[in-house]
Every structure is written in structure tokens, then in C-alpha cells.
Design a protein around this motif. Structure first.
Motif, PDB file in Angstrom:
ATOM      1  N   HIS A 158       5.822 -27.454   7.753  1.00 42.98           N
ATOM      2  CA  HIS A 158       5.150 -28.381   8.476  1.00 42.98           C
ATOM      3  C   HIS A 158       3.811 -28.602   8.028  1.00 42.98           C
ATOM      4  O   HIS A 158       3.379 -29.832   8.281  1.00 42.98           O
ATOM      5  CB  HIS A 158       5.167 -27.740  10.140  1.00 42.98           C
ATOM      6  CG  HIS A 158       4.452 -28.393  10.880  1.00 42.98           C
ATOM      7  ND1 HIS A 158       4.999 -29.680  11.575  1.00 42.98           N
ATOM      8  CD2 HIS A 158       3.239 -28.345  11.447  1.00 42.98           C
ATOM      9  CE1 HIS A 158       4.095 -30.152  12.247  1.00 42.98           C
ATOM     10  NE2 HIS A 158       3.129 -29.371  12.391  1.00 42.98           N
ATOM     11  N   ALA A 159       3.160 -27.795   7.737  1.00 44.15           N
ATOM     12  CA  ALA A 159       1.713 -27.946   7.147  1.00 44.15           C
ATOM     13  C   ALA A 159       1.645 -28.995   6.133  1.00 44.15           C
ATOM     14  O   ALA A 159       0.511 -29.662   6.079  1.00 44.15           O
ATOM     15  CB  ALA A 159       1.034 -26.767   6.639  1.00 44.15           C
ATOM     16  N   LEU A 160       2.561 -29.146   5.099  1.00 40.03           N
ATOM     17  CA  LEU A 160       2.272 -30.061   3.958  1.00 40.03           C
ATOM     18  C   LEU A 160       2.522 -31.512   4.396  1.00 40.03           C
ATOM     19  O   LEU A 160       2.295 -32.339   3.707  1.00 40.03           O
ATOM     20  CB  LEU A 160       3.516 -29.654   2.971  1.00 40.03           C
ATOM     21  CG  LEU A 160       3.010 -28.445   2.039  1.00 40.03           C
ATOM     22  CD1 LEU A 160       4.168 -27.892   1.199  1.00 40.03           C
ATOM     23  CD2 LEU A 160       1.826 -28.580   1.460  1.00 40.03           C
ATOM     24  N   GLY A 161       3.247 -31.707   5.648  1.00 40.32           N
ATOM     25  CA  GLY A 161       3.174 -32.800   6.157  1.00 40.32           C
ATOM     26  C   GLY A 161       2.088 -33.472   7.191  1.00 40.32           C
ATOM     27  O   GLY A 161       2.064 -34.665   7.404  1.00 40.32           O
ATOM     28  N   GLN A 162       1.423 -32.653   7.391  1.00 39.25           N
ATOM     29  CA  GLN A 162       0.145 -33.069   8.260  1.00 39.25           C
ATOM     30  C   GLN A 162      -0.833 -33.691   7.416  1.00 39.25           C
ATOM     31  O   GLN A 162      -1.104 -33.775   6.249  1.00 39.25           O
ATOM     32  CB  GLN A 162      -0.518 -31.822   8.662  1.00 39.25           C
ATOM     33  CG  GLN A 162       0.189 -30.979   9.819  1.00 39.25           C
ATOM     34  CD  GLN A 162      -0.524 -29.843  10.339  1.00 39.25           C
ATOM     35  OE1 GLN A 162      -1.209 -29.066   9.543  1.00 39.25           O
ATOM     36  NE2 GLN A 162      -0.343 -29.546  11.754  1.00 39.25           N
ATOM     37  N   SER A 163      -1.525 -34.908   8.366  1.00 38.33           N
ATOM     38  CA  SER A 163      -2.645 -35.658   7.991  1.00 38.33           C
ATOM     39  C   SER A 163      -3.703 -35.657   8.629  1.00 38.33           C
ATOM     40  O   SER A 163      -3.403 -36.009   9.923  1.00 38.33           O
ATOM     41  CB  SER A 163      -2.224 -37.237   7.391  1.00 38.33           C
ATOM     42  OG  SER A 163      -1.157 -36.927   6.307  1.00 38.33           O
ATOM     43  N   PRO A 164      -4.908 -35.129   8.281  1.00 38.48           N
ATOM     44  CA  PRO A 164      -5.417 -34.712   7.145  1.00 38.48           C
ATOM     45  C   PRO A 164      -4.755 -33.184   6.958  1.00 38.48           C
ATOM     46  O   PRO A 164      -4.458 -32.503   8.069  1.00 38.48           O
ATOM     47  CB  PRO A 164      -6.763 -34.642   7.122  1.00 38.48           C
ATOM     48  CG  PRO A 164      -7.048 -34.469   8.560  1.00 38.48           C
ATOM     49  CD  PRO A 164      -6.029 -35.060   9.354  1.00 38.48           C
ATOM     50  N   PRO A 165      -4.375 -32.625   5.680  1.00 38.97           N
ATOM     51  CA  PRO A 165      -3.853 -31.359   5.669  1.00 38.97           C
ATOM     52  C   PRO A 165      -4.878 -30.364   5.983  1.00 38.97           C
ATOM     53  O   PRO A 165      -6.176 -30.675   5.930  1.00 38.97           O
ATOM     54  CB  PRO A 165      -3.965 -31.485   4.104  1.00 38.97           C
ATOM     55  CG  PRO A 165      -3.792 -32.744   3.473  1.00 38.97           C
ATOM     56  CD  PRO A 165      -4.581 -33.392   4.585  1.00 38.97           C
ATOM     57  N   ASN A 166      -4.320 -29.241   6.331  1.00 39.29           N
ATOM     58  CA  ASN A 166      -5.123 -27.923   6.960  1.00 39.29           C
ATOM     59  C   ASN A 166      -5.347 -26.918   5.626  1.00 39.29           C
ATOM     60  O   ASN A 166      -4.224 -26.295   5.561  1.00 39.29           O
ATOM     61  CB  ASN A 166      -4.538 -27.329   7.973  1.00 39.29           C
ATOM     62  CG  ASN A 166      -5.250 -26.186   8.871  1.00 39.29           C
ATOM     63  OD1 ASN A 166      -5.699 -25.605   8.300  1.00 39.29           O
ATOM     64  ND2 ASN A 166      -5.318 -26.295  10.040  1.00 39.29           N
ATOM     65  N   PRO A 167      -6.105 -26.840   5.025  1.00 38.41           N
ATOM     66  CA  PRO A 167      -6.277 -25.970   3.984  1.00 38.41           C
ATOM     67  C   PRO A 167      -6.147 -24.561   4.334  1.00 38.41           C
ATOM     68  O   PRO A 167      -5.457 -23.652   3.617  1.00 38.41           O
ATOM     69  CB  PRO A 167      -7.771 -25.939   3.458  1.00 38.41           C
ATOM     70  CG  PRO A 167      -8.316 -27.560   3.779  1.00 38.41           C
ATOM     71  CD  PRO A 167      -7.547 -27.602   5.186  1.00 38.41           C
ATOM     72  N   GLU A 168      -6.537 -24.008   5.634  1.00 39.39           N
ATOM     73  CA  GLU A 168      -6.077 -22.600   6.119  1.00 39.39           C
ATOM     74  C   GLU A 168      -4.682 -22.378   6.176  1.00 39.39           C
ATOM     75  O   GLU A 168      -4.229 -21.430   5.647  1.00 39.39           O
ATOM     76  CB  GLU A 168      -7.033 -22.317   7.298  1.00 39.39           C
ATOM     77  CG  GLU A 168      -6.967 -21.007   7.715  1.00 39.39           C
ATOM     78  CD  GLU A 168      -7.703 -20.720   9.056  1.00 39.39           C
ATOM     79  OE1 GLU A 168      -7.282 -19.615   9.482  1.00 39.39           O
ATOM     80  OE2 GLU A 168      -8.342 -21.501   9.449  1.00 39.39           O
ATOM     81  N   LEU A 169      -4.068 -23.199   6.641  1.00 41.90           N
ATOM     82  CA  LEU A 169      -2.416 -23.174   6.945  1.00 41.90           C
ATOM     83  C   LEU A 169      -1.918 -23.120   5.586  1.00 41.90           C
ATOM     84  O   LEU A 169      -1.038 -22.547   5.339  1.00 41.90           O
ATOM     85  CB  LEU A 169      -2.189 -24.389   7.794  1.00 41.90           C
ATOM     86  CG  LEU A 169      -2.100 -24.133   9.376  1.00 41.90           C
ATOM     87  CD1 LEU A 169      -1.158 -25.239  10.227  1.00 41.90           C
ATOM     88  CD2 LEU A 169      -1.353 -22.866   9.768  1.00 41.90           C
TER      89      LEU A 169
END
Length: 366
Positions: free
Chosen positions: A226-237
Motif C-alpha cells: 500500500h505504501a508504495l502507491g501513496q503520493s507523496p510517499p511516506n519514508p517512515e512506512l
């Protein structure tokens, strides 16, 4: 390439390709033997076997053809391999090779297999569905493999992509090879944020295959997809999601510099970095980032250099189309004409004319 905890579960196709340039004579007759001429250029060319009965790519094609009662390539077949995927570096070279062999058989044999049916054949040969699914479909994919018939799995007619010290199988015993059942594997495409690029560090060091453990990785891959599809990406996740407890701990003492790299290269100290892990079985390092690509790559290369390991690096993106086909035909006037084939397009096959085609299989990071 599987990102971190996605080893053997999820893969992403990146923009390094295996290409086949195939030429077939004007006769449509098939030979009774597997004979064809193989040439190559690019990565690992000196280690690619030119004998069709030993080359993994042509053994895959011959296995599929024999499943359809065709015992050899069309007469006067020549295959030029142009490879941009490093061999034995955790970048899915064997998976790309298997997919290219499937596409070769599908075209020269006129089999009209769908990509879903091609996946079934791939999984009879390459038991890592993450690699072949990424190369076949493109993008970021999750996969699974169903149980296969134990008696079929030991049949000599099936070529195997990973039997050390060398691939084996694909023997023409005169018997019809086992045909894969429908739907032995499945896949799902995940979203990938367009701002995320892949920094791939390829050390001049042989990767190793070692034993495996599980829940830690399952928890992280559930978040990472899920995290790789978010914009902007969440570095912590993403950084947390790319942690691995299966194969990286074993390799820390076996790959020079790996411990120092994983401990010191983090989003807090390297702006733009999202996460870092081994690619597949290694030794290639995958770092996902949105900025400062050259600086991040330089830091990793310096760590390897301190351990006396030389590296090269590439900046890549997801290859979303997967395996594709391009056909060049010759018309009656002898003038070359080009047709592009992509999913959903009508495929034009010139009859009784010389033709060549390219199958493009992306590097699969599993």
C-alpha cells in the motif's frame, strides 16, 4: 526484484530488458530437431550457452512447443539475444529468460497463448512466481503458486531454471511433456507512486542462496504494497516496510559491506531516500528514492569500496507494460514494414515471408 520482505512474494519490473531478435526462414516447416542458431551480446554473454538443447531460453521454448506436438523450431531459425540484465545478481535474469522463451514458443509455434496461460507454463519451470509475473505483466505485482503434481515435477521433459550448478531438464524423451493445469499461479498488480525511482547498486560479488523465517516479513509486505502507491510517499512506512528477517540477516556476514550499508543509509540521514534492501538473493542493493539519487548511490558505492568491492549503478523506473512484442515483416515489394504489438492490439502475421520479432522481458526485482 522483490523489495525487502517481498522475497518470493512480490516483484517489480524495472527498465532493464532482455531482447530477442528472431529471424525465421520463408519455409513454414518445422525441423524434427531443436536446431537453431543462437548469438548474443550484452551482460553475461560469455556465459550464455549457444547450444539450443542447453540454453535455458530455447529449452523453455522447446518444452512449450513439445506440449503442443511441435518438436523443433521452424527451419532456418536464428535467435540473437541482447541482454541488459546482469546474471546471478538478484535482478530476475532467469525469470526474464523464462518469459522470453515462452513468448518465443508462442510466436514461432502460432500457439496464441494468453499471458495468463503463459504464466502457468512459466511456473512449471521457474518456481518463483514473483520474478516471472513481474517480467510478464510489468509493474509492481504480488503472486502465489499453487501446489503442483509431485510426479510431474520430476519429469525430465520440464526445463528447470534453478538447479545448481547448472539448469537441467527439458530433455526430449519422445513422450509428451506434462502440460500445466489452468491457473496454477495468480497475480495482482499494486499501485506504485510515479515519484518513486529505483537506485540499483550491482556489486562485483557473487550472491548466495541461503535458508529462510516468516511472520516479520508478512507484516511488512502487507504495509509495503500500500505504501508504495501513496503520493507523496511516506519514508517512515516504506523504510520500515522494506525491512527483512528472512534472507538479509544470513547475508550480512557473507556480502562485504552489507551490514554497514543497511545500518547507515537511512531516510533521516539521506534526504530523498525511502527504503533500502537486498534485491532478490543479492548481492545487488535496491534503494528506493524520490530525489538525491546520485548522492545516495555514491554513499552505498563508497561503503562497498571500503570493503574492496567494486560496483556499478543504474537509476531505473517500473516497466509497466511487461513482456511486449514487435514484429517486422517484409512485403511483396521487399520493403520493410513494422507493426507494434501491445496487449489488446491485433497481431498481424505476414504469411510465408521473412520476419523477425523482439520479445522484451523487464528485469524483475523480487
Amino acid at each position: 526484484m522483490p523489495p525487502g520482505p517481498g522475497f518470493d512474494v512480490a516483484g517489480v519490473a524495472l527498465t532493464r530488458f532482455l531482447e530477442l531478435h528472431v529471424k525465421i526462414g520463408q519455409s513454414n516447416t518445422s525441423t524434427a530437431t531443436p536446431s537453431c542458431v543462437i548469438t548474443c551480446e550484452g551482460e553475461g554473454c560469455q556465459n550464455i550457452d549457444r547450444a539450443p538443447e542447453r540454453n535455458l531460453l530455447t529449452r523453455v521454448a522447446l518444452y512449450v512447443l513439445r506440449c503442443h506436438d511441435q518438436h523443433g523450431f521452424p527451419s532456418q531459425t536464428s535467435i540473437h539475444i541482447k541482454n541488459d540484465i546482469p546474471l546471478g545478481r538478484g535482478l530476475g535474469s532467469s525469470g526474464a529468460c523464462v518469459v522470453a522463451g515462452l513468448m518465443l514458443a508462442n510466436e514461432v509455434g502460432g500457439l496464441d497463448l494468453s499471458k495468463d496461460r503463459m504464466l502457468d507454463y512459466c511456473l512449471m519451470i521457474e518456481r518463483h512466481p514473483d520474478n516471472v509475473a513481474a517480467a510478464l505483466y510489468g509493474g509492481f505485482v504480488g503472486t502465489y503458486l499453487s501446489d503442483l503434481d509431485a510426479e510431474d515435477m520430476v519429469r525430465k521433459e520440464i526445463p528447470l531454471s534453478e538447479v545448481l550448478p547448472a539448469p537441467a531438464g527439458g530433455v526430449d524423451t519422445g513422450l509428451k511433456p506434462p502440460i500445466p493445469p489452468l491457473g496454477i499461479g495468480n497475480h495482482m498488480k499494486f499501485p506504485w507512486s510515479p515519484s518513486i525511482k529505483a537506485i540499483v547498486i550491482i556489486p562485483d560479488f557473487d550472491g548466495l542462496r541461503l535458508p529462510t523465517v516468516k511472520v516479520f516479513n508478512m507484516q511488512r509486505i502487507a504495509i509495503l504494497t500500500h505504501a508504495l502507491g501513496q503520493s507523496p510517499p511516506n519514508p517512515e512506512l516504506i523504510y520500515s516496510g522494506m525491512q527483512d528477517a528472512i534472507h538479509q540477516p544470513y547475508r550480512k556476514e557473507l556480502i562485504p559491506g552489507l551490514s554497514e550499508i543497511l545500518q547507515s543509509v537511512k531516510p533521516k540521514t539521506h534526504p530523498g531516500l525511502l527504503g533500502i534492501c537486498l534485491s532478490g538473493a543479492g548481492p545487488t542493493i535496491l534503494a528506493l528514492a524520490t530525489d538525491n539519487f546520485e548522492h545516495i548511490a555514491g554513499e552505498i558505492i563508497n561503503k562497498f569500496s571500503e570493503a574492496n568491492v567494486q560496483c556499478k549503478w543504474s537509476l531505473l523506473e517500473p516497466a509497466n507494460e511487461g513482456a511486449t512484442l514487435r514484429i517486422v515483416g517484409v512485403d511483396h515489394a521487399g520493403i520493410g514494414t513494422t507493426w507494434d504489438h501491445r496487449p489488446g492490439d491485433y497481431l498481424y502475421r505476414p504469411k510465408k515471408q521473412a520476419m523477425c520479432f523482439w520479445t522484451l522481458s523487464p528485469a524483475a526485482l523480487d
